[in-house]
Design a protein around this motif. Structure first.
Motif, PDB file in Angstrom:
ATOM      1  N   LEU A  12       0.767  -1.255  -0.065  1.00 47.75           N
ATOM      2  CA  LEU A  12      -0.002   0.077   0.017  1.00 47.75           C
ATOM      3  C   LEU A  12       0.728   1.300  -0.156  1.00 47.75           C
ATOM      4  CD1 LEU A  12      -2.829  -1.071   2.778  1.00 47.75           C
ATOM      5  CD2 LEU A  12      -3.040  -0.677   0.137  1.00 47.75           C
ATOM      6  N   ASP A  13       2.066   0.896   0.495  1.00 54.55           N
ATOM      7  CA  ASP A  13       3.000   2.332   0.431  1.00 54.55           C
ATOM      8  C   ASP A  13       3.398   2.835  -0.886  1.00 54.55           C
ATOM      9  OD1 ASP A  13       4.567   1.273   3.586  1.00 54.55           O
ATOM     10  OD2 ASP A  13       2.797   2.838   3.028  1.00 54.55           O
ATOM     11  N   VAL A  14       3.167   1.723  -1.959  1.00 53.40           N
ATOM     12  CA  VAL A  14       3.489   2.106  -3.360  1.00 53.40           C
ATOM     13  C   VAL A  14       2.541   2.809  -3.861  1.00 53.40           C
ATOM     14  CG1 VAL A  14       4.474   1.266  -5.368  1.00 53.40           C
ATOM     15  CG2 VAL A  14       5.080   0.145  -3.191  1.00 53.40           C
ATOM     16  N   ALA A  15       2.819   4.203  -4.447  1.00 53.94           N
ATOM     17  CA  ALA A  15       1.791   4.750  -5.071  1.00 53.94           C
ATOM     18  C   ALA A  15       1.412   4.060  -6.541  1.00 53.94           C
ATOM     19  CB  ALA A  15       2.492   6.007  -5.690  1.00 53.94           C
ATOM     20  N   ASP A  16       0.409   3.414  -6.313  1.00 55.32           N
ATOM     21  CA  ASP A  16       0.024   2.393  -7.496  1.00 55.32           C
ATOM     22  C   ASP A  16      -1.666   2.640  -8.053  1.00 55.32           C
ATOM     23  OD1 ASP A  16       0.178  -1.211  -8.175  1.00 55.32           O
ATOM     24  OD2 ASP A  16      -0.359   0.314  -9.344  1.00 55.32           O
ATOM     25  N   GLU A  17      -1.664   3.531  -8.919  1.00 58.43           N
ATOM     26  CA  GLU A  17      -3.209   3.706  -9.479  1.00 58.43           C
ATOM     27  C   GLU A  17      -3.883   2.174  -9.753  1.00 58.43           C
ATOM     28  OE1 GLU A  17      -1.725   8.243 -11.036  1.00 58.43           O
ATOM     29  OE2 GLU A  17      -2.575   6.759 -12.536  1.00 58.43           O
ATOM     30  N   GLY A  18      -5.041   2.561  -9.960  1.00 64.62           N
ATOM     31  CA  GLY A  18      -6.100   1.450 -10.533  1.00 64.62           C
ATOM     32  C   GLY A  18      -6.279   0.194  -9.553  1.00 64.62           C
ATOM     33  N   TRP A  19      -5.881   0.489  -8.185  1.00 60.52           N
ATOM     34  CA  TRP A  19      -6.048  -0.657  -7.331  1.00 60.52           C
ATOM     35  C   TRP A  19      -5.210  -1.774  -7.982  1.00 60.52           C
ATOM     36  CZ3 TRP A  19      -8.316   1.447  -3.240  1.00 60.52           C
ATOM     37  CH2 TRP A  19      -8.878   2.794  -3.431  1.00 60.52           C
ATOM     38  N   GLN A  20      -4.458  -1.852  -8.378  1.00 60.91           N
ATOM     39  CA  GLN A  20      -3.442  -2.777  -8.997  1.00 60.91           C
ATOM     40  C   GLN A  20      -3.025  -3.689  -7.624  1.00 60.91           C
ATOM     41  OE1 GLN A  20      -3.148  -4.060 -11.912  1.00 60.91           O
ATOM     42  NE2 GLN A  20      -4.541  -2.304 -12.343  1.00 60.91           N
ATOM     43  N   PHE A  21      -2.626  -3.115  -6.580  1.00 66.03           N
ATOM     44  CA  PHE A  21      -2.205  -3.925  -5.382  1.00 66.03           C
ATOM     45  C   PHE A  21      -3.368  -4.980  -4.952  1.00 66.03           C
ATOM     46  CE2 PHE A  21      -4.995  -1.941  -2.062  1.00 66.03           C
ATOM     47  CZ  PHE A  21      -5.183  -0.722  -2.507  1.00 66.03           C
ATOM     48  N   VAL A  22      -4.541  -4.796  -5.301  1.00 69.08           N
ATOM     49  CA  VAL A  22      -5.549  -5.667  -4.811  1.00 69.08           C
ATOM     50  C   VAL A  22      -5.425  -6.573  -5.814  1.00 69.08           C
ATOM     51  CG1 VAL A  22      -7.962  -5.959  -4.651  1.00 69.08           C
ATOM     52  CG2 VAL A  22      -7.032  -4.098  -3.705  1.00 69.08           C
ATOM     53  N   LYS A  23      -5.347  -6.489  -7.129  1.00 71.03           N
ATOM     54  CA  LYS A  23      -5.468  -7.344  -8.255  1.00 71.03           C
ATOM     55  C   LYS A  23      -4.390  -8.500  -8.143  1.00 71.03           C
ATOM     56  CE  LYS A  23      -7.806  -4.422 -11.767  1.00 71.03           C
ATOM     57  NZ  LYS A  23      -7.824  -3.867 -12.906  1.00 71.03           N
ATOM     58  N   ARG A  24      -3.179  -8.059  -7.541  1.00 72.10           N
ATOM     59  CA  ARG A  24      -2.089  -8.848  -7.552  1.00 72.10           C
ATOM     60  C   ARG A  24      -2.393 -10.009  -6.500  1.00 72.10           C
ATOM     61  NH1 ARG A  24       1.068  -4.221  -8.179  1.00 72.10           N
ATOM     62  NH2 ARG A  24       1.486  -3.828  -6.359  1.00 72.10           N
ATOM     63  N   GLN A  25      -3.162 -10.234  -5.667  1.00 70.32           N
ATOM     64  CA  GLN A  25      -3.422 -11.049  -4.551  1.00 70.32           C
ATOM     65  C   GLN A  25      -2.200 -11.461  -4.027  1.00 70.32           C
ATOM     66  OE1 GLN A  25      -7.039 -13.719  -5.434  1.00 70.32           O
ATOM     67  NE2 GLN A  25      -6.444 -13.087  -7.345  1.00 70.32           N
ATOM     68  N   ARG A  26      -1.532 -10.609  -3.337  1.00 68.04           N
ATOM     69  CA  ARG A  26      -0.113 -11.131  -2.642  1.00 68.04           C
ATOM     70  C   ARG A  26      -0.690 -11.273  -1.226  1.00 68.04           C
ATOM     71  NH1 ARG A  26       3.648  -6.621  -3.453  1.00 68.04           N
ATOM     72  NH2 ARG A  26       5.050  -7.844  -2.071  1.00 68.04           N
ATOM     73  N   TYR A  27      -1.773 -11.468  -0.958  1.00 69.24           N
ATOM     74  CA  TYR A  27      -2.079 -11.635   0.572  1.00 69.24           C
ATOM     75  C   TYR A  27      -3.341 -12.213   0.831  1.00 69.24           C
ATOM     76  CZ  TYR A  27      -3.369  -7.461  -1.580  1.00 69.24           C
ATOM     77  OH  TYR A  27      -3.869  -6.314  -2.543  1.00 69.24           O
ATOM     78  N   PRO A  28      -3.838 -12.539   1.681  1.00 67.27           N
ATOM     79  CA  PRO A  28      -5.044 -13.473   1.951  1.00 67.27           C
ATOM     80  C   PRO A  28      -6.229 -12.807   0.944  1.00 67.27           C
ATOM     81  CG  PRO A  28      -4.281 -12.824   3.960  1.00 67.27           C
ATOM     82  CD  PRO A  28      -3.381 -12.106   3.226  1.00 67.27           C
ATOM     83  N   ALA A  29      -6.463 -13.613   0.001  1.00 70.81           N
ATOM     84  CA  ALA A  29      -7.437 -13.251  -1.001  1.00 70.81           C
ATOM     85  C   ALA A  29      -8.137 -14.324  -1.556  1.00 70.81           C
ATOM     86  CB  ALA A  29      -6.941 -12.156  -1.978  1.00 70.81           C
ATOM     87  N   ARG A  30      -9.373 -13.973  -2.142  1.00 74.69           N
ATOM     88  CA  ARG A  30      -9.911 -15.017  -2.973  1.00 74.69           C
ATOM     89  C   ARG A  30     -10.725 -14.247  -4.145  1.00 74.69           C
ATOM     90  NH1 ARG A  30     -13.580 -19.503  -2.144  1.00 74.69           N
ATOM     91  NH2 ARG A  30     -14.229 -19.942  -4.523  1.00 74.69           N
ATOM     92  N   LEU A  31     -10.582 -14.797  -5.378  1.00 74.53           N
ATOM     93  CA  LEU A  31     -11.103 -14.328  -6.481  1.00 74.53           C
ATOM     94  C   LEU A  31     -12.171 -15.078  -6.935  1.00 74.53           C
ATOM     95  CD1 LEU A  31     -10.606 -12.497  -8.982  1.00 74.53           C
ATOM     96  CD2 LEU A  31      -8.970 -14.269 -10.056  1.00 74.53           C
ATOM     97  N   PHE A  32     -13.342 -14.437  -7.333  1.00 67.22           N
ATOM     98  CA  PHE A  32     -14.337 -14.898  -8.015  1.00 67.22           C
ATOM     99  C   PHE A  32     -14.766 -14.140  -9.325  1.00 67.22           C
ATOM    100  CE2 PHE A  32     -14.932 -14.625  -3.183  1.00 67.22           C
ATOM    101  CZ  PHE A  32     -15.503 -15.892  -3.080  1.00 67.22           C
ATOM    102  N   THR A  33     -15.399 -15.056 -10.184  1.00 67.06           N
ATOM    103  CA  THR A  33     -15.435 -14.441 -11.413  1.00 67.06           C
ATOM    104  C   THR A  33     -16.648 -14.984 -12.091  1.00 67.06           C
ATOM    105  OG1 THR A  33     -14.523 -16.547 -12.655  1.00 67.06           O
ATOM    106  CG2 THR A  33     -13.039 -14.648 -11.915  1.00 67.06           C
ATOM    107  N   ASN A  34     -17.222 -13.908 -12.801  1.00 67.66           N
ATOM    108  CA  ASN A  34     -18.679 -14.179 -13.501  1.00 67.66           C
ATOM    109  C   ASN A  34     -18.518 -13.710 -14.862  1.00 67.66           C
ATOM    110  OD1 ASN A  34     -21.360 -15.843 -13.740  1.00 67.66           O
ATOM    111  ND2 ASN A  34     -22.210 -13.975 -12.854  1.00 67.66           N
ATOM    112  N   GLY A  35     -18.583 -14.167 -15.843  1.00 63.17           N
ATOM    113  CA  GLY A  35     -18.535 -13.549 -17.097  1.00 63.17           C
ATOM    114  C   GLY A  35     -17.260 -12.498 -17.324  1.00 63.17           C
ATOM    115  N   ASP A  36     -17.596 -11.288 -17.566  1.00 66.15           N
ATOM    116  CA  ASP A  36     -16.409 -10.372 -17.551  1.00 66.15           C
ATOM    117  C   ASP A  36     -16.256  -9.623 -16.349  1.00 66.15           C
ATOM    118  OD1 ASP A  36     -18.758  -8.881 -17.532  1.00 66.15           O
ATOM    119  OD2 ASP A  36     -18.168  -7.395 -19.209  1.00 66.15           O
ATOM    120  N   THR A  37     -16.733 -10.014 -15.192  1.00 64.86           N
ATOM    121  CA  THR A  37     -16.426  -9.354 -14.079  1.00 64.86           C
ATOM    122  C   THR A  37     -15.816 -10.309 -12.971  1.00 64.86           C
ATOM    123  OG1 THR A  37     -18.662  -8.379 -14.045  1.00 64.86           O
ATOM    124  CG2 THR A  37     -17.842  -8.375 -11.749  1.00 64.86           C
TER     125      THR A  37
END
Length: 471
Positions: free
Chosen positions: A228-253
């Protein structure tokens, strides 16, 4: 049965109230099977069904050969498809022992609603009244096929509800937060393979509802703060899933859910939900509070803990107020308050799959209500009940729809100041659920053509100063 074709994490009763006959070509059926193998669920656009029948279990008869039933599955319709049709979610796809002639079933139909059942067997929705007739006729035609279809129906009563504890309360809050995120993103909540209640046999060291999930990637909480300390636009720090995370998908979402800075469920006081709709650039914050009593009849008494939580939200609100107004259509919101309180009346029972019963109110409205005579108890103390709010609240359906459509939350121009707040929330001692919804973007994007550098025009008379014209 395909691997991954069953996505219920625990046994739950499943009794369909109606049915559907789906005819699909062999190529399309193969695509559905592939989706089931990967995501445990598949979807098919169908003609619209009665609105009252949505969100109710539906036994789906599938025909891949004209005039014959070849498969049966569990299904449900939650939302309409973008094309204007309904979206049928399918799972537990099971082949019949042998194809069954539809014409044979039609001949065995009996009763006043037989005409309705015959018409439904030509393809489409099977009403509640016709569904039982179809099942009875199927049993007369092919006992083995009936046993397969009936085997998808689970009529067993649920296990008794466990005694409420702090751990089970917070389990329910965490699960409710994730279910809310799934419904906002229009992802079937059955993809969440988490039981409604914490079981009696749960391990003592459980810290979150994702602890037993093999699809979750974990890393020390410190890595979250570094990221989070890294200035990273577009919430890329969430998309990388480098920490406790679960990805759900449905179509293009895609929906990424993170349970950050996990602590023992016994010591947690509640769950904060932070939902980031990346597509519409709207962020919403929810604070959970519990009415006391079996069904919430004991009400809720505001305490010092709530005051501290409101103070933290006020700090962020003051910062948001300094951001200039977003005059775009996408940035329009009903109001400037992105903070909400959810007052829950009771825990989920074992057979429930949805939300913890409760109501949502904006924080700004709560502040007014807390100063009004309506919240004064018999001993002049402050206490609120569900009926204290009257009709002045949002149901989970209202709340989910408004967040999903971007009518409430922060504006697009305010999202740049959210990261510092998220960092402060993760550094706290409470479990924080953070979800980011975004559209799927192709891994290979068209490269932007190189821009041609402008060529400076050579002066006609080198060394001569340019004429300056003052206005």
């Amino acid at each position: 049965m395909l691997l991954g074709n069953q996505y219920f994490g625990a046994r739950e009763p499943w009794i369909p109230e109606h049915g559907y006959l789906l005819g699909v070509a062999a190529q399309r059926f193969e695509e559905l099977e592939n989706d089931l193998a990967v995501r445990s669920i598949c979807s098919q656009a169908i003609q619209t069904i009665p609105a009252a029948m949505r969100r109710r279990g539906m036994l789906c008869f599938i025909s891949t050969v004209r005039g014959r039933l070849t498969h049966v599955a569990r299904s449900i319709v939650y939302y309409p498809a973008e094309s204007g049709k309904d979206k049928l979610d399918i799972w537990n796809l099971t082949p019949l022992p042998a194809p069954v002639l539809v014409s044979a079933i039609k001949k065995k139909l009996k009763g006043k609603q037989a005409w309705r059942a015959r018409r439904a067997l030509d393809g489409g929705h099977i009403s509640s009244s016709a569904f039982k007739l179809v099942m009875d006729a199927l049993q007369d035609v092919d006992e083995a096929a009936f046993r397969v279809a009936d085997g998808l129906i689970d009529r067993r009563p649920p296990p008794p509800d466990a005694t409420p504890t702090s751990a089970r309360t917070n389990w329910a809050y965490q699960r409710d937060a994730v279910v809310t995120c799934l419904e906002i993103a229009r992802i079937p909540k059955e993809q969440l393979e988490i039981a409604p209640q914490l079981g009696e046999d749960a391990s003592v060291g459980l810290t979150s509802i994702f602890d037993n999930d093999e699809d979750v990637t974990t890393i020390e909480d410190l890595a979250i703060l570094q990221d989070l300390d890294v200035a990273d636009e577009g919430w890329q720090f969430v998309k990388r899933q480098r920490y406790p995370a679960r990805l759900f998908t449905n179509g293009d979402t895609r929906l990424t859910v993170i349970l950050a800075n996990k602590q023992s469920l016994e010591t947690q006081l509640g769950v904060d939900l932070i939902y980031v709709n990346e597509t519409l650039k709207a962020v919403v914050f929810v604070q959970y509070k519990m009415f006391t009593g079996v069904d919430g009849e004991g009400g809720y008494r505001p305490n010092e803990q709530l005051s501290k939580e409101i103070a933290r939200m006020d700090t962020l609100a003051e910062t948001l107020a300094t951001i200039k107004s977003d005059e775009t259509c996408e940035g329009y919101r009903f109001g400037a308050d992105p903070f909400f309180l959810k007052f829950c009346s009771k825990l989920l029972t074992h057979e429930d799959k949805g939300h913890v019963p409760g109501i949502y109110v904006p924080l700004s409205y709560w502040k007014r209500l807390a100063k009004s005579p309506a919240v004064k108890g018999k001993r002049k103390g402050t206490i609120v009940y569900a009926n204290t709010f009257g009709r002045r609240h949002f149901t989970p359906t209202h709340f989910i729809d408004m967040v999903g459509r971007g009518w409430i939350g922060t504006t697009g121009l305010q999202t740049d100041v959210i990261v510092p707040y998220l960092k402060a929330a993760i550094e706290g001692k409470k479990g924080v659920v953070l979800a980011v919804q975004s559209s799927v973007v192709s891994e290979i994007e068209d490269e932007e053509p190189p821009r041609r550098s402008p060529t400076l025009r050579k002066p006609r008379y080198p060394g001569k100063k340019a004429k300056v014209i003052q206005i």
